[in-house]
Design a protein around this motif. Sequence first.
Motif, PDB file in Angstrom:
ATOM      1  N   HIS A  16     -41.653  39.100  -3.493  1.00 46.25           N
ATOM      2  CA  HIS A  16     -40.772  38.094  -3.026  1.00 46.25           C
ATOM      3  C   HIS A  16     -40.770  37.842  -1.763  1.00 46.25           C
ATOM      4  O   HIS A  16     -40.283  36.908  -1.207  1.00 46.25           O
ATOM      5  CB  HIS A  16     -39.318  38.662  -3.907  1.00 46.25           C
ATOM      6  CG  HIS A  16     -37.977  37.797  -3.162  1.00 46.25           C
ATOM      7  ND1 HIS A  16     -37.864  36.492  -3.816  1.00 46.25           N
ATOM      8  CD2 HIS A  16     -37.162  38.148  -2.290  1.00 46.25           C
ATOM      9  CE1 HIS A  16     -36.845  36.120  -3.020  1.00 46.25           C
ATOM     10  NE2 HIS A  16     -36.217  36.981  -2.111  1.00 46.25           N
ATOM     11  N   ASP A  17     -40.686  39.147  -1.007  1.00 41.92           N
ATOM     12  CA  ASP A  17     -40.379  38.729   0.386  1.00 41.92           C
ATOM     13  C   ASP A  17     -41.672  38.327   1.034  1.00 41.92           C
ATOM     14  O   ASP A  17     -41.586  37.514   1.857  1.00 41.92           O
ATOM     15  CB  ASP A  17     -40.613  40.359   1.150  1.00 41.92           C
ATOM     16  CG  ASP A  17     -39.272  41.173   0.711  1.00 41.92           C
ATOM     17  OD1 ASP A  17     -38.360  40.474   0.628  1.00 41.92           O
ATOM     18  OD2 ASP A  17     -39.415  42.345   0.793  1.00 41.92           O
ATOM     19  N   LEU A  18     -42.824  38.510   0.491  1.00 41.52           N
ATOM     20  CA  LEU A  18     -44.064  37.883   0.955  1.00 41.52           C
ATOM     21  C   LEU A  18     -43.966  36.500   0.679  1.00 41.52           C
ATOM     22  O   LEU A  18     -44.575  35.695   1.821  1.00 41.52           O
ATOM     23  CB  LEU A  18     -45.254  38.503   0.455  1.00 41.52           C
ATOM     24  CG  LEU A  18     -46.701  37.866   0.857  1.00 41.52           C
ATOM     25  CD1 LEU A  18     -46.647  38.187   2.618  1.00 41.52           C
ATOM     26  CD2 LEU A  18     -47.883  38.838   0.385  1.00 41.52           C
ATOM     27  N   SER A  19     -43.633  35.963  -0.372  1.00 39.05           N
ATOM     28  CA  SER A  19     -43.614  34.643  -0.415  1.00 39.05           C
ATOM     29  C   SER A  19     -42.625  33.678   0.163  1.00 39.05           C
ATOM     30  O   SER A  19     -42.672  32.519   0.592  1.00 39.05           O
ATOM     31  CB  SER A  19     -43.086  34.360  -1.821  1.00 39.05           C
ATOM     32  OG  SER A  19     -41.705  34.631  -2.169  1.00 39.05           O
ATOM     33  N   ARG A  20     -41.520  34.415   0.742  1.00 36.99           N
ATOM     34  CA  ARG A  20     -40.736  33.767   1.882  1.00 36.99           C
ATOM     35  C   ARG A  20     -41.161  33.912   3.000  1.00 36.99           C
ATOM     36  O   ARG A  20     -41.094  32.920   4.054  1.00 36.99           O
ATOM     37  CB  ARG A  20     -39.293  34.469   1.693  1.00 36.99           C
ATOM     38  CG  ARG A  20     -38.204  33.463   2.654  1.00 36.99           C
ATOM     39  CD  ARG A  20     -37.018  34.134   2.293  1.00 36.99           C
ATOM     40  NE  ARG A  20     -35.871  33.010   2.946  1.00 36.99           N
ATOM     41  CZ  ARG A  20     -34.553  33.508   3.223  1.00 36.99           C
ATOM     42  NH1 ARG A  20     -34.067  34.749   2.493  1.00 36.99           N
ATOM     43  NH2 ARG A  20     -33.778  32.799   3.940  1.00 36.99           N
ATOM     44  N   SER A  29     -54.337  31.175   8.346  1.00 36.76           N
ATOM     45  CA  SER A  29     -54.012  32.135   7.310  1.00 36.76           C
ATOM     46  C   SER A  29     -52.951  33.083   7.483  1.00 36.76           C
ATOM     47  O   SER A  29     -52.232  33.547   6.605  1.00 36.76           O
ATOM     48  CB  SER A  29     -55.368  32.611   6.842  1.00 36.76           C
ATOM     49  OG  SER A  29     -55.934  33.359   7.962  1.00 36.76           O
ATOM     50  N   ASN A  30     -52.587  33.097   8.891  1.00 33.16           N
ATOM     51  CA  ASN A  30     -51.841  34.332   9.084  1.00 33.16           C
ATOM     52  C   ASN A  30     -50.484  33.832   9.778  1.00 33.16           C
ATOM     53  O   ASN A  30     -49.899  34.770  10.711  1.00 33.16           O
ATOM     54  CB  ASN A  30     -52.476  35.248  10.302  1.00 33.16           C
ATOM     55  CG  ASN A  30     -51.929  36.837  10.083  1.00 33.16           C
ATOM     56  OD1 ASN A  30     -51.150  37.165   9.304  1.00 33.16           O
ATOM     57  ND2 ASN A  30     -52.516  37.607  11.092  1.00 33.16           N
ATOM     58  N   PHE A  31     -50.157  32.771   9.382  1.00 33.54           N
ATOM     59  CA  PHE A  31     -48.571  32.261   9.696  1.00 33.54           C
ATOM     60  C   PHE A  31     -47.376  32.811   8.846  1.00 33.54           C
ATOM     61  O   PHE A  31     -47.376  32.754   7.804  1.00 33.54           O
ATOM     62  CB  PHE A  31     -48.829  30.918   9.642  1.00 33.54           C
ATOM     63  CG  PHE A  31     -47.683  30.015  10.485  1.00 33.54           C
ATOM     64  CD1 PHE A  31     -47.805  29.547  11.449  1.00 33.54           C
ATOM     65  CD2 PHE A  31     -46.426  29.697   9.818  1.00 33.54           C
ATOM     66  CE1 PHE A  31     -46.559  28.686  12.148  1.00 33.54           C
ATOM     67  CE2 PHE A  31     -45.494  28.963  10.433  1.00 33.54           C
ATOM     68  CZ  PHE A  31     -45.613  28.653  11.415  1.00 33.54           C
ATOM     69  N   ARG A  32     -46.599  33.476   9.667  1.00 28.06           N
ATOM     70  CA  ARG A  32     -45.512  33.903   9.084  1.00 28.06           C
ATOM     71  C   ARG A  32     -44.206  34.124  10.041  1.00 28.06           C
ATOM     72  O   ARG A  32     -44.604  34.114  11.043  1.00 28.06           O
ATOM     73  CB  ARG A  32     -45.738  35.433   8.638  1.00 28.06           C
ATOM     74  CG  ARG A  32     -46.584  36.258   9.438  1.00 28.06           C
ATOM     75  CD  ARG A  32     -47.121  37.303   8.619  1.00 28.06           C
ATOM     76  NE  ARG A  32     -48.193  38.016   9.201  1.00 28.06           N
ATOM     77  CZ  ARG A  32     -48.382  39.287  10.055  1.00 28.06           C
ATOM     78  NH1 ARG A  32     -47.192  39.991   9.804  1.00 28.06           N
ATOM     79  NH2 ARG A  32     -49.395  39.773  10.321  1.00 28.06           N
ATOM     80  N   ASP A  33     -43.125  34.259   9.234  1.00 29.56           N
ATOM     81  CA  ASP A  33     -41.747  34.344   9.692  1.00 29.56           C
ATOM     82  C   ASP A  33     -41.300  35.844  10.045  1.00 29.56           C
ATOM     83  O   ASP A  33     -41.613  36.553   9.000  1.00 29.56           O
ATOM     84  CB  ASP A  33     -40.940  33.752   8.573  1.00 29.56           C
ATOM     85  CG  ASP A  33     -39.410  33.456   9.168  1.00 29.56           C
ATOM     86  OD1 ASP A  33     -38.871  33.746  10.106  1.00 29.56           O
ATOM     87  OD2 ASP A  33     -38.638  32.579   8.634  1.00 29.56           O
TER      88      ASP A  33
END
Length: 261
Positions: A16-20, A29-33
Amino acid sequence: MEFRVNIQAMSMHSTHDLSRRHIPLNGASNFRDLGGYVGHEGRPLKWRKIFRSDHLAALDHQDLAQLKALGIARSFDFRGVQESQAQSYQWPDIQRHSLSIEPTVVQRLQAQHLTGKPLTAADALDAMQTTYRDFVRSDSHRFAQLFEHLLDKPDPLLFHCTAGKDRTGLAAALVLSALGVSEADIWKDYLLTNQLYKRNSTGAFTLSPDVLKIVWEVQESFLKASLEVIHHDHGGMHNYLTQTLGLTPAALQKLRATYLD
């Protein structure tokens, strides 16, 4: 928070955390919040404010539309001069700021390669750890500049390097530390690269699989090398943030008021 260097590897994110947190893009590929981690006084980081990524040169129109929808109009590029020239980008809706840190891992490995001596995994490990020490010894002013931009205005922003793992990884650890995030979550965020990043080139010369594995992943020992210098040369993370990077009590308070719920 005082960031110790003997912490063990932490478990990975829940699905769940990863999907958000992870935002799939065609060109990165390594774009995240960085949102959602619990910070100072139990207040979570605001979502959709601070992003970290690998380079943006391969983004397509769909990716750019997604960044625009996220409100990202500023990028802070830690890549060296040749890196940013080789994979340049100039997107109309994103103002790029160069915070150049030269990629000394590549130079070290190339120099040994030219001697004719085979490169080993131990060589790669040493090169990575030395580079992380140099980030603190030689490039602290770049991380200070990132904090200046974070404090300048609250608009969403992203910072990146080539793979979004080393210069970006340390920058994320510093930002999360300043916001009071736990050691466990800082390590979790750092190691998440190993789940997400997909390299798209092998570099200028051929490396053995065991060397490539080290060069294109993150390990606890890499970030620990930076943290050891922060502790030995600066007296700890708090002193480094406040004295070397210039985060006064007022600046820390403003940073937390801006990026924590």
